[in-house]
Design an enzyme around this catalytic site. Structure first.
Site, PDB file in Angstrom:
ATOM      1  N   GLY A 478       0.827  -1.191   0.000  1.00 52.54           N
ATOM      2  CA  GLY A 478       0.000   0.000   0.000  1.00 52.54           C
ATOM      3  C   GLY A 478       0.866   1.247   0.000  1.00 52.54           C
ATOM      4  O   GLY A 478       0.381   2.355  -0.202  1.00 52.54           O
ATOM      5  N   ARG A 640      17.333  10.821  -1.426  1.00 53.60           N
ATOM      6  CA  ARG A 640      16.616  11.107  -2.668  1.00 53.60           C
ATOM      7  C   ARG A 640      15.144  10.722  -2.567  1.00 53.60           C
ATOM      8  O   ARG A 640      14.806   9.649  -2.057  1.00 53.60           O
ATOM      9  CB  ARG A 640      17.248  10.344  -3.828  1.00 53.60           C
ATOM     10  CG  ARG A 640      16.603  10.691  -5.180  1.00 53.60           C
ATOM     11  CD  ARG A 640      17.104   9.786  -6.291  1.00 53.60           C
ATOM     12  NE  ARG A 640      18.529   9.955  -6.525  1.00 53.60           N
ATOM     13  CZ  ARG A 640      19.048  10.893  -7.319  1.00 53.60           C
ATOM     14  NH1 ARG A 640      18.265  11.735  -7.941  1.00 53.60           N
ATOM     15  NH2 ARG A 640      20.347  10.972  -7.487  1.00 53.60           N
ATOM     16  N   ASN A 643       9.427   9.552  -5.385  1.00 47.07           N
ATOM     17  CA  ASN A 643       8.101  10.034  -5.778  1.00 47.07           C
ATOM     18  C   ASN A 643       7.543  10.865  -4.629  1.00 47.07           C
ATOM     19  O   ASN A 643       7.122  10.326  -3.605  1.00 47.07           O
ATOM     20  CB  ASN A 643       7.192   8.835  -6.092  1.00 47.07           C
ATOM     21  CG  ASN A 643       5.780   9.252  -6.462  1.00 47.07           C
ATOM     22  OD1 ASN A 643       5.231  10.214  -5.928  1.00 47.07           O
ATOM     23  ND2 ASN A 643       5.179   8.516  -7.380  1.00 47.07           N
ATOM     24  N   PRO A 644       7.559  12.191  -4.754  1.00 50.66           N
ATOM     25  CA  PRO A 644       7.203  13.045  -3.618  1.00 50.66           C
ATOM     26  C   PRO A 644       5.777  12.813  -3.108  1.00 50.66           C
ATOM     27  O   PRO A 644       5.533  12.937  -1.915  1.00 50.66           O
ATOM     28  CB  PRO A 644       7.374  14.468  -4.156  1.00 50.66           C
ATOM     29  CG  PRO A 644       7.590  14.347  -5.613  1.00 50.66           C
ATOM     30  CD  PRO A 644       8.005  12.955  -5.928  1.00 50.66           C
ATOM     31  N   LYS A 713      17.336   6.695   1.204  1.00 50.95           N
ATOM     32  CA  LYS A 713      17.430   6.279   2.607  1.00 50.95           C
ATOM     33  C   LYS A 713      16.212   5.497   3.107  1.00 50.95           C
ATOM     34  O   LYS A 713      16.333   4.718   4.043  1.00 50.95           O
ATOM     35  CB  LYS A 713      17.617   7.497   3.500  1.00 50.95           C
ATOM     36  CG  LYS A 713      19.043   8.055   3.490  1.00 50.95           C
ATOM     37  CD  LYS A 713      19.149   9.178   4.485  1.00 50.95           C
ATOM     38  CE  LYS A 713      20.578   9.665   4.653  1.00 50.95           C
ATOM     39  NZ  LYS A 713      20.621  10.818   5.567  1.00 50.95           N
ATOM     40  N   VAL A 715      11.702   5.781   3.800  1.00 49.98           N
ATOM     41  CA  VAL A 715      10.774   6.723   4.411  1.00 49.98           C
ATOM     42  C   VAL A 715       9.621   6.047   5.149  1.00 49.98           C
ATOM     43  O   VAL A 715       8.746   6.717   5.683  1.00 49.98           O
ATOM     44  CB  VAL A 715      10.186   7.669   3.335  1.00 49.98           C
ATOM     45  CG1 VAL A 715      11.287   8.509   2.716  1.00 49.98           C
ATOM     46  CG2 VAL A 715       9.432   6.893   2.260  1.00 49.98           C
ATOM     47  N   GLY A 716       9.606   4.712   5.173  1.00 47.96           N
ATOM     48  CA  GLY A 716       8.430   4.020   5.682  1.00 47.96           C
ATOM     49  C   GLY A 716       8.165   4.228   7.156  1.00 47.96           C
ATOM     50  O   GLY A 716       7.013   4.325   7.584  1.00 47.96           O
ATOM     51  N   GLU A 717       9.205   4.253   7.967  1.00 50.23           N
ATOM     52  CA  GLU A 717       8.997   4.200   9.410  1.00 50.23           C
ATOM     53  C   GLU A 717       9.345   5.483  10.149  1.00 50.23           C
ATOM     54  O   GLU A 717       8.905   5.686  11.283  1.00 50.23           O
ATOM     55  CB  GLU A 717       9.782   3.016   9.991  1.00 50.23           C
ATOM     56  CG  GLU A 717       9.163   1.694   9.591  1.00 50.23           C
ATOM     57  CD  GLU A 717      10.136   0.523   9.653  1.00 50.23           C
ATOM     58  OE1 GLU A 717      10.029  -0.266  10.585  1.00 50.23           O
ATOM     59  OE2 GLU A 717      10.990   0.395   8.754  1.00 50.23           O
TER      60      GLU A 717
HETATM   61 MO1  MOS Z   1       8.569  -3.161   9.193  1.00 51.95          MO
HETATM   62  S1  MOS Z   1       8.176  -3.243  11.154  1.00 51.95           S
HETATM   63  O1  MOS Z   1      10.169  -3.024   9.068  1.00 51.95           O
HETATM   64  O2  MOS Z   1       7.575  -3.950   8.229  1.00 51.95           O
END
Ligand code: MOS
Length: 754
Positions: A478, A640, A643-644, A713, A715-717
């Site tokens: 997602g 970098r 996709n902003p 780098k 950006v998810g967490e």
């Molecule tokens: Mo995550 S907790 O690195 O899916």
């Protein structure tokens, strides 16, 4: 758009036009129209429905199941129990590597936590299977349960998180505290949380002889493939897992879960395809959670507000039978300069399911304590919290002394503060009210998350019609991976996005690594990028070595690839299309391979982290204690931006989790039965629209030449870190009351805990 500097595979500079574009999700229309086929949407011919019966006790033994009643129910085909389950080739409790998650797959009659699977009812319809499961009326032999951080002897775990040492010491903390003119010693508590992705864990499994076909949401296809192959004793080549879409994962789909393995076993037992989907309350046990923590932070500073010592101790929990620990103290390695830093962890074993990675495991929990403590320290020093953070800004990574590969945190502080209006903040608490008389408070927190990249592979092809294919077994939870990675793929091949077919989400494709640790764009992206570079290098060889080509003699490094053509670098009027090059060589297509190997020299020389600053406003009813987060501004620097639009969306998601951590999420465990008392989305509160205020995320420019060739780098967490602390600090600023237990609920404000 800056140029992409390629790794050694090829020295062509690519003038990509796709990376950096704010494209909408490529699968967006499929999802909003319901056309996207999630795992549980699959119905192979002859499919049966499996429903779990789960334990209502947390510790003991199952002594009786009314199999007769369940089997006699119309539509029920079989009941799978420890007595008749198919044999496994491998002990599900065996730990052959540290990333093995011990599974409950009916190996015996023992119960080790509430909601553990104890039987599987398989029927012609979902209704029949559900009713059959209720007819089992299990009886138990129960033992006293251990729930809560005081419930057992604590011990020092051998490693925390992904195997970091449980304790680290740098400098002399006690000496630093002794010389300090200001000190704090504060204990913060965070509650257990459950991942609760919108899509529950699900599987549709179908055997054909010894071949196995699986539809299942997965954040780690290659690891799931290996685990299934081991458990069932069949070669990985005989297993095909499809995971094109996930309705969220948050870490809990990083490893295959016990219930999913039970779905495969059920299909084996009945010789027909089987679908098994967890009910919401069944997700509170067998599929991981975030363990509670109690963190004690001691800090000292001199009279100028310079830190002299940080000591961060975490007490947390694991299950009685496995070893995942939330590494909350490790955040203190990174953020603030101090001549002495010490971190440590201890844990108790509880009668719960095993905790697991849950969005920013360690960093999210740890940053709550550290950012609260920093705010308390600034208060003790009579300093503005931002000025205090700048005073203690880490120019090098404090625990290792290594320089940062890049760190635009000062820019994050400046841009976030400016946008938020931080300069107008009164230093003292309880100074601001809105027109309705609500107390208003402003708080901030620093965000950080390591920049990780794992091993991954990709394959790229250019065909003689000038189009391309790029393949890697990546995972779109997602977050938009299939869009961002397709952008990297198109630039890697020097093609427009609509000329590239991007294939991902199945286990027969090259291993893209796990979609975890905020590493996926770097890992899969670098594999894709280098596969593209490999193809272009091969095309360049064909052209520059052939006297009939206008590129003859240009040398491999003397061409650039753009819009399906190679150009001479020194004379761009001389060019040739990919199609022409392949046609002359008599080739239908040309293939390249790539992987995401990190540069070991850069890895050992630099500390690699993303950073950010989060500013929060809360409004609090002075009589009722009701808390509303009303306005958040986050400014993040993570290398970098591919996709902003998608990156901003990741930051929003993280910040919403931060609000949730500060004010809402709390798994309430019954200390007598060991059962979660709120295993549903009505009472386990995650933020809904009404809880989410005005959110703003600023993408702070940052260039990193060391993390990887693309400078990504992750950006998810990071958005979840810093945010909960910012909200908590705003609560203090509004009220003058320092709440150190999370979530901060109105009862705690009305009757503050001493
Ligand atoms: Mo995550 S907790 O690195 O899916």
């Amino acid at each position: 758009m800056p140029e992409i500097v390629l790794t050694q595979a090829s020295a062509h500079l690519r003038h990509g036009s796709n990376i950096g574009q704010p494209l909408t999700r490529r699968d967006g229309v499929l999802k909003v129209t319901g056309a996207a086929r999630f795992a549980a949407d699959n119905h192979p011919p002859g499919m049966l429905y499996a429903v779990l019966a789960v334990s209502s006790i947390a510790r003991g033994r199952v002594t009786f199941l009314d199999l007769q009643a369940a089997k006699a129910h119309p539509g029920v085909v079989e009941v799978m129990t420890p007595a008749n389950k198919p044999l496994l080739a491998e002990d599900p409790d065996a730990k052959t590597n540290p990333f093995i998650f011990r599974l409950d797959v009916l190996q015996n009659d023992h119960v080790r936590y509430a909601n553990q699977p104890i039987a599987v009812v398989i029927a012609e319809t979902l209704e029949a299977a559900t009713e059959g499961a209720t007819l089992l009326f299990p009886r138990y032999e129960t033992e006293a349960v251990r729930i809560g951080l005081e419930a057992g002897e604590s011990f020092i775990p051998p490693g925390v998180g992904i195997g970091n040492p449980a304790e680290t010491h740098q400098g002399d903390v006690e000496a630093g505290l002794a010389v300090a003119s200001r000190r704090i010693d504060a204990t913060y508590e965070t509650a257990a949380q459950y991942h609760n992705a919108m899509e529950p864990h699900a599987i549709v499994a179908a055997w054909d002889g010894d071949s196995l076909s699986i539809d299942m949401p997965s954040q780690g296809l290659a690891m799931a493939l290996g685990r299934v192959a081991g458990l069932f004793g069949i070669p990985p080549e005989s297993i095909h897992i499809r995971s094109p879409f996930l309705g969220g994962g948050f870490g809990s789909k990083g490893l295959i879960s016990g219930p999913q393995v039970l779905g495969i076993m059920a299909a084996r037992l009945v010789g027909r395809p089987v679908k098994l989907v967890l009910r919401r309350e069944q997700m509170f046990g067998p599929v991981g959670h975030r363990a509670p923590t109690r963190q004690t932070v001691r800090m000292g500073s001199d009279s100028d507000g310079a830190l002299t010592a940080i000591d961060h101790h975490t007490k947390t929990a694991s299950s009685t039978f496995d070893d995942f620990f939330e590494p909350a103290s490790d955040i203190s390695h990174t953020l603030y300069a101090s001549p002495a830093i010490s971190t440590s962890h201890e844990a108790v074993r509880l009668d719960t399911g095993t905790p697991l990675f849950m969005r920013a495991p360690g960093e999210a929990t740890g940053s709550i304590a550290l950012e609260s403590a920093i705010d308390e320290m600034a208060e003790a020093c009579g300093m503005d919290p931002l000025a205090f953070r700048l005073k203690n800004y880490a120019e090098v990574e404090p625990i290792s002394g290594k320089p940062f590969s890049s760190k635009a945190l000062r820019d994050c502080y400046a841009q976030g503060a400016e946008r938020f209006g931080w300069a107008r903040r009164p230093l003292a608490s309880r100074q601001m009210r809105d027109d309705a008389g609500l107390l208003v408070g402003w708080g901030m927190g620093t965000a950080t998350f390591p920049a990780l990249m794992f091993q991954g592979q990709a394959r790229a092809v250019v065909r003689n019609d000038g189009t391309g294919i790029v393949e890697t077994g990546a995972h779109d939870m997602g977050q938009g991976a299939s869009t961002a990675l397709a952008q990297i793929a198109a630039d890697g091949l020097g093609l427009d996005l609509d000329q590239v077919e991007f294939r991902s989400g199945t286990s027969d494709l090259p291993d893209a690594g796990i979609a975890g640790g905020s590493s996926h764009t770097a890992t899969a992206g670098m594999a894709i990028h280098s596969a593209g570079a490999d193809v272009i290098a091969r095309l360049a060889d064909l052209a520059t070595g052939d006297e009939r080509s206008p590129l003859f003699g240009a040398g491999n490094a003397g061409v650039i690839a753009r819009r399906g053509r190679l150009f001479r670098r020194d004379d761009e009027s001389r060019s040739e299309s990919y199609a022409e090059i392949l046609a002359r060589a008599g080739l239908a297509e040309i293939e390249g391979r790539g992987n995401s190997a990190a540069d070991p020299a850069a890895q050992s020389s630099y500390a690699m982290h993303a950073h950010g600053a989060v500013f929060a406003e809360v409004k609090i009813d002075p009589e009722l204690g009701q808390i509303r987060a009303t306005r958040l501004v986050g400014a993040f620097a993570a290398g970098r931006v591919i996709n902003p639009r998608l990156v901003r969306s990741q930051y929003y998601g993280g910040m919403i989790w931060g609000i949730s951590f500060a004010l809402h999420e709390h798994a309430v465990m019954d200390p007598r039965s060991g059962r979660p008392m709120n295993p549903n989305l009505g009472e386990y509160h995650v933020p809904v629209n009404a809880d989410v205020p005005s959110l703003e995320a600023i993408l702070v420019e940052e260039h990193d030449s060391y993390v990887n060739a693309l400078g990504i780098k992750g950006v998810g967490e990071i958005g979840i870190t810093g945010t909960a602390g910012a909200v908590a600090n705003a609560v203090w600023h509004a009220t003058g009351i320092r709440i150190r237990q999370f979530p901060i609920t109105l009862d705690r404000l009305i009757e503050p805990t001493p």
